[in-house]
Design a protein around this motif. Sequence first.
Motif, PDB file in Angstrom:
ATOM      1  N   LEU A 496       0.795  -1.102   0.304  1.00 53.48           N
ATOM      2  CA  LEU A 496       0.584   0.149  -0.272  1.00 53.48           C
ATOM      3  C   LEU A 496       0.626   1.281   0.166  1.00 53.48           C
ATOM      4  CD1 LEU A 496      -3.064  -1.323   2.701  1.00 53.48           C
ATOM      5  CD2 LEU A 496      -2.586  -1.254   0.144  1.00 53.48           C
ATOM      6  N   GLY A 497       1.918   1.178   0.505  1.00 49.54           N
ATOM      7  CA  GLY A 497       2.960   2.262   0.764  1.00 49.54           C
ATOM      8  C   GLY A 497       3.803   2.325  -1.042  1.00 49.54           C
ATOM      9  N   ASP A 498       3.996   1.334  -1.157  1.00 49.20           N
ATOM     10  CA  ASP A 498       4.915   1.778  -2.960  1.00 49.20           C
ATOM     11  C   ASP A 498       3.400   2.133  -3.659  1.00 49.20           C
ATOM     12  OD1 ASP A 498       6.010   1.591  -5.388  1.00 49.20           O
ATOM     13  OD2 ASP A 498       6.229  -1.115  -4.787  1.00 49.20           O
ATOM     14  N   PHE A 499       1.654   1.889  -3.494  1.00 54.58           N
ATOM     15  CA  PHE A 499       1.118   2.300  -4.014  1.00 54.58           C
ATOM     16  C   PHE A 499       1.236   3.831  -3.833  1.00 54.58           C
ATOM     17  CE2 PHE A 499      -1.492  -1.425  -4.481  1.00 54.58           C
ATOM     18  CZ  PHE A 499      -1.255  -2.073  -6.213  1.00 54.58           C
ATOM     19  N   ALA A 500       0.523   4.243  -2.561  1.00 53.84           N
ATOM     20  CA  ALA A 500       0.469   5.771  -2.853  1.00 53.84           C
ATOM     21  C   ALA A 500       1.939   6.681  -2.716  1.00 53.84           C
ATOM     22  CB  ALA A 500       0.599   5.972  -0.970  1.00 53.84           C
ATOM     23  N   ARG A 502       3.783   5.570  -5.830  1.00 56.72           N
ATOM     24  CA  ARG A 502       3.632   5.846  -6.861  1.00 56.72           C
ATOM     25  C   ARG A 502       2.067   6.453  -7.680  1.00 56.72           C
ATOM     26  NH1 ARG A 502       6.018   1.935  -9.896  1.00 56.72           N
ATOM     27  NH2 ARG A 502       7.464   0.524  -8.163  1.00 56.72           N
ATOM     28  N   LEU A 503       1.671   6.638  -6.518  1.00 59.02           N
ATOM     29  CA  LEU A 503       0.181   7.852  -7.071  1.00 59.02           C
ATOM     30  C   LEU A 503       0.419   9.622  -6.362  1.00 59.02           C
ATOM     31  CD1 LEU A 503      -2.272   5.078  -6.164  1.00 59.02           C
ATOM     32  CD2 LEU A 503      -2.536   5.758  -7.863  1.00 59.02           C
ATOM     33  N   GLY A 504       1.292   9.873  -5.954  1.00 63.86           N
ATOM     34  CA  GLY A 504       1.864  11.357  -5.733  1.00 63.86           C
ATOM     35  C   GLY A 504       1.520  11.005  -4.537  1.00 63.86           C
ATOM     36  N   ARG A 505       1.419   9.911  -3.463  1.00 65.10           N
ATOM     37  CA  ARG A 505       0.527  10.406  -2.425  1.00 65.10           C
ATOM     38  C   ARG A 505       1.418   9.565  -0.718  1.00 65.10           C
ATOM     39  NH1 ARG A 505      -2.860  14.327  -3.314  1.00 65.10           N
ATOM     40  NH2 ARG A 505      -5.066  13.870  -4.843  1.00 65.10           N
ATOM     41  N   ALA A 506       2.497   9.856  -1.510  1.00 58.21           N
ATOM     42  CA  ALA A 506       3.179   9.259  -0.445  1.00 58.21           C
ATOM     43  C   ALA A 506       3.483   9.214   1.053  1.00 58.21           C
ATOM     44  CB  ALA A 506       4.383   9.260  -0.559  1.00 58.21           C
ATOM     45  N   GLU A 507       2.972  10.729   1.045  1.00 61.51           N
ATOM     46  CA  GLU A 507       2.919  11.545   2.285  1.00 61.51           C
ATOM     47  C   GLU A 507       2.181  10.672   3.391  1.00 61.51           C
ATOM     48  OE1 GLU A 507       4.732  13.679   5.532  1.00 61.51           O
ATOM     49  OE2 GLU A 507       5.412  13.626   2.898  1.00 61.51           O
ATOM     50  N   GLY A 508       2.891  10.631   4.459  1.00 61.12           N
ATOM     51  CA  GLY A 508       0.928   9.648   5.157  1.00 61.12           C
ATOM     52  C   GLY A 508       1.258   8.416   4.926  1.00 61.12           C
ATOM     53  N   PHE A 509       2.302   7.800   4.071  1.00 58.30           N
ATOM     54  CA  PHE A 509       1.887   6.740   3.712  1.00 58.30           C
ATOM     55  C   PHE A 509       4.000   5.628   4.134  1.00 58.30           C
ATOM     56  CE2 PHE A 509      -1.709   7.778   2.003  1.00 58.30           C
ATOM     57  CZ  PHE A 509      -2.400   6.132   2.250  1.00 58.30           C
ATOM     58  N   ARG A 510       4.711   6.575   4.191  1.00 63.07           N
ATOM     59  CA  ARG A 510       6.389   6.500   4.372  1.00 63.07           C
ATOM     60  C   ARG A 510       6.253   5.296   5.704  1.00 63.07           C
ATOM     61  NH1 ARG A 510       7.423  11.655   2.452  1.00 63.07           N
ATOM     62  NH2 ARG A 510       7.587  11.279  -0.063  1.00 63.07           N
ATOM     63  N   PHE A 511       5.907   4.100   6.003  1.00 65.23           N
ATOM     64  CA  PHE A 511       5.979   3.914   7.197  1.00 65.23           C
ATOM     65  C   PHE A 511       7.154   2.303   6.814  1.00 65.23           C
ATOM     66  CE2 PHE A 511       1.465   4.940   7.382  1.00 65.23           C
ATOM     67  CZ  PHE A 511       1.611   5.658   8.678  1.00 65.23           C
ATOM     68  N   ARG A 512       7.882   2.320   7.651  1.00 67.49           N
ATOM     69  CA  ARG A 512       9.057   1.174   7.794  1.00 67.49           C
ATOM     70  C   ARG A 512       8.710   0.231   8.641  1.00 67.49           C
ATOM     71  NH1 ARG A 512      14.576   5.148   7.341  1.00 67.49           N
ATOM     72  NH2 ARG A 512      14.396   5.697   5.410  1.00 67.49           N
ATOM     73  N   SER A 513       8.163   0.085   9.432  1.00 69.45           N
ATOM     74  CA  SER A 513       7.302  -1.169   9.815  1.00 69.45           C
ATOM     75  C   SER A 513       5.917  -1.078  10.373  1.00 69.45           C
ATOM     76  CB  SER A 513       8.164  -1.473  11.911  1.00 69.45           C
ATOM     77  OG  SER A 513       7.762  -0.084  12.170  1.00 69.45           O
ATOM     78  N   ALA A 514       5.384  -2.695  10.771  1.00 65.89           N
ATOM     79  CA  ALA A 514       4.067  -2.518  11.412  1.00 65.89           C
ATOM     80  C   ALA A 514       3.762  -1.548  12.805  1.00 65.89           C
ATOM     81  CB  ALA A 514       3.137  -3.633  11.579  1.00 65.89           C
ATOM     82  N   GLU A 515       5.204  -1.202  13.419  1.00 65.27           N
ATOM     83  CA  GLU A 515       4.775  -0.576  14.390  1.00 65.27           C
ATOM     84  C   GLU A 515       4.510   1.069  14.239  1.00 65.27           C
ATOM     85  OE1 GLU A 515       7.337  -0.512  19.270  1.00 65.27           O
ATOM     86  OE2 GLU A 515       7.954  -1.483  17.590  1.00 65.27           O
ATOM     87  N   ALA A 516       5.743   1.335  13.492  1.00 66.93           N
ATOM     88  CA  ALA A 516       4.708   2.546  13.059  1.00 66.93           C
ATOM     89  C   ALA A 516       3.579   3.430  12.763  1.00 66.93           C
ATOM     90  CB  ALA A 516       5.945   3.072  12.330  1.00 66.93           C
ATOM     91  N   ILE A 517       3.007   2.247  12.018  1.00 66.61           N
ATOM     92  CA  ILE A 517       1.946   2.628  11.519  1.00 66.61           C
ATOM     93  C   ILE A 517       0.500   2.218  12.765  1.00 66.61           C
ATOM     94  CG2 ILE A 517      -0.563   1.608  10.800  1.00 66.61           C
ATOM     95  CD1 ILE A 517       2.075  -0.197   8.615  1.00 66.61           C
ATOM     96  N   PHE A 518       1.456   1.115  13.899  1.00 64.18           N
ATOM     97  CA  PHE A 518       0.214   1.471  14.691  1.00 64.18           C
ATOM     98  C   PHE A 518       0.355   2.387  15.608  1.00 64.18           C
ATOM     99  CE2 PHE A 518      -0.624   0.015  19.455  1.00 64.18           C
ATOM    100  CZ  PHE A 518      -1.517  -1.162  19.170  1.00 64.18           C
ATOM    101  N   ASP A 519       1.569   3.156  16.028  1.00 63.15           N
ATOM    102  CA  ASP A 519       1.839   4.213  16.690  1.00 63.15           C
ATOM    103  C   ASP A 519       0.611   5.255  16.282  1.00 63.15           C
ATOM    104  OD1 ASP A 519       3.220   3.233  18.000  1.00 63.15           O
ATOM    105  OD2 ASP A 519       5.044   3.856  17.684  1.00 63.15           O
ATOM    106  N   GLU A 520       0.283   5.422  14.729  1.00 66.94           N
ATOM    107  CA  GLU A 520      -0.579   6.318  13.868  1.00 66.94           C
ATOM    108  C   GLU A 520      -2.088   5.820  14.293  1.00 66.94           C
ATOM    109  OE1 GLU A 520       0.444   8.520  10.373  1.00 66.94           O
ATOM    110  OE2 GLU A 520      -1.728   7.612   9.306  1.00 66.94           O
TER     111      GLU A 520
END
Length: 726
Positions: A496-500, A502-520
């Motif tokens: 999903l992050g790679d898709f975002a 490529r769609l020009g929506r990278a901001e808000g999707f640059r997560f490097r781990s599941a834990e980082a997503i969980f924190d958000e």
Amino acid sequence: MSSSLIGKTPGGEPFFAGRTQCPFCSVQCKIRMDGEAKPEGLSAFRAHGDDNAASEGRLCVKGQNAHQHALSGERLLHPMVRRGGKLVRATWEEAMRTAVGMFAASAEEGGPDAVGVYGGGSLSNESAYLLGKFARLALGTRYIDYNGRFCMSAAASAGSKTFGVDRGLTFRLSDIPKAECIVLAGTNLAECQPTLMPYFNRARENGASIIVIDPRATATAAASDLHLPVRPGTDAALAAGMLKVLIEEGLIDEAFVESRTRGFEELRERAVNQMTLPQTAEFCGVREDLIRRAATMYGRARTGMIMTARGVEQQTDGHLAVREFLNLVLATGKIGREGCGYGAITGQGNGQGGREHGQKADQLPGYRSIADEADRAYVASVWGVEPERIPGPGVSAYEMMEMIDRQEIRTLLVMGSNPVVSNPNVSRVREGLEKLDGLIVADMFLSETALLADVVLPVTSYLENEGTLTNLEGRVLLREAVRPAPGECRHDWAVLGDFAERLGRAEGFRFRSAEAIFDELRLASRGGRADYYGITYDRLRREEGVYWPCGEAGGGSGLMFERSFAHADGRAVFSAPPQNTENGRTTSSAYPLLLTNGRVLAHYLTGVQTHRSPVLEAREVANFLEIHPAAAKRIRVRDGEWARIDSEAGMFYARCRVTDKIREDTVFAPMHWSGSQNVNRATLPDLDPYCKMPGFKTTPVRVLPYGGSSEEDDRSGLSAGPAALV
């Protein structure tokens, strides 16, 4: 991963021992993996139940063999794209570029709502959260829903209306042995959640009475004190009849009703004018004395629990049926204290968490409503966008399929689901999917849906993908990865992050781990009904699991509604709709039997994973139809023979199992097979108006002996005869 190397998979990748978690049902049993290294580099792996608060170290046959599908030679290990009508191997670059081109082309032609997203109740909380965010911000579509619509939607909507919040169990599993009476309505725990059965056995040892409401005499019913073989689709009337007995016998907790609820007087008035108990007995196909006995057993008990599952919920009046059972809970005051409460027995592994954080059509993270301005504003602030950027509510899962068939949705992303098997009226669903301009599927295997796709993306299994899941009692658990991703597989959230990007929506999707997503996710859920803010990975590792709601002050005890309910006034709400005396679809001379479907012990959902396990597949190799001896005699089918089952929607085939453990007017088939054995080829598309649950349990059908080839058989690939069905 803090594990030790013990061997290699058939593909040559290293495998690590360690503690993981079963990917199947909602108990989420913990597993300890180990193995014996062999000279040829292949290890014999074993799965053992590991101590945990939910299953207490138990593990059923599915959990014992779950690793077999993760290590299967059928695993997708590289992306695929369709060229010349065939799926062929591709690079990630080509596959992603092709998929993004499909998203963009559909959005350019029909706007962002021409793209749809279809998720699953087995995704981790992190993936479910990110999928909802991706749909709404990266794609800009309102059309996202998930297969949990077919699992928990009736109980979820009923719980929200009654209590102000939906959670699978309002009590802890450890409270079950404290109940003096337990009602199990439409749930076959002995096969669907077998590791929970010892709780009920302990309750019986403590003197509890167990009542099972089910048209089949299941293994669960065999362990009960009282079995009510209800006619499919009449559960609401049965529960209303039980309430009528409670009122007549003076078993209402008037003090509780007065101080903690509203709406009971309207319900009491309806009870006076509703069907008499003899009429209810005739309508439900259950003896009057059994209904009275069940009501008084529950009403006179000092503590008691009612639990429902798909048997009650998967009906076109499933929402109201659950609310009728909730009326019984409230009327007797059996909630908010030990040994009491209501439980919706969640089916999928993350059926609870998967519906809390944004992959449902009408929800934002934390069980916030996408239609509520304040909820939208808060989530928008977390996401760093204006509230107007978040689209409004979409439609339910099956309604999305109808939009696809009408070509209103032109491109679809499917992640963690197999809609071409799980939806009702699947023939129409398949036809719709074949009309799409683009179908992108992220899966571990070439599922029936993936076989129709234009792009297939290989994703990691439960052994490789770290993340949190929420079990049926609202306990958030951390599942650690125990081996690296095989081949070219990627985590679904990374896709999903790679898709975002490529769609020009990278901001808000640059997560490097599941834990980082969980924190958000924690922040996005903060202050919501499903508040995870006080939960962290470190805390989950220390404490094993944490109940939500868990705000800044810490987690709850797991026992809900001790002092108040979640409505603004703190009161629970009774339901008193006019009594339905017709039950939607009814049998006729053309379709004289009621088809109900469900699960068996060896398989899970549409079987994409369990059919890849040799041990599990050997236990149930083909679909079957339970049919009563009297019905079988009339139809002239014998035990072990193949039969054809027809409805207004379509037909499927199954091998007959003649048994007196089912009502004479009812037949049962499992849901785990595809193709010509798919029960949903016959399931009708009628939906519950409140929650959009399909009526899986009440399809009028006729059963015919398999008579050889026909035009329909030829289209289904069955002209070789019944042997071709296996």
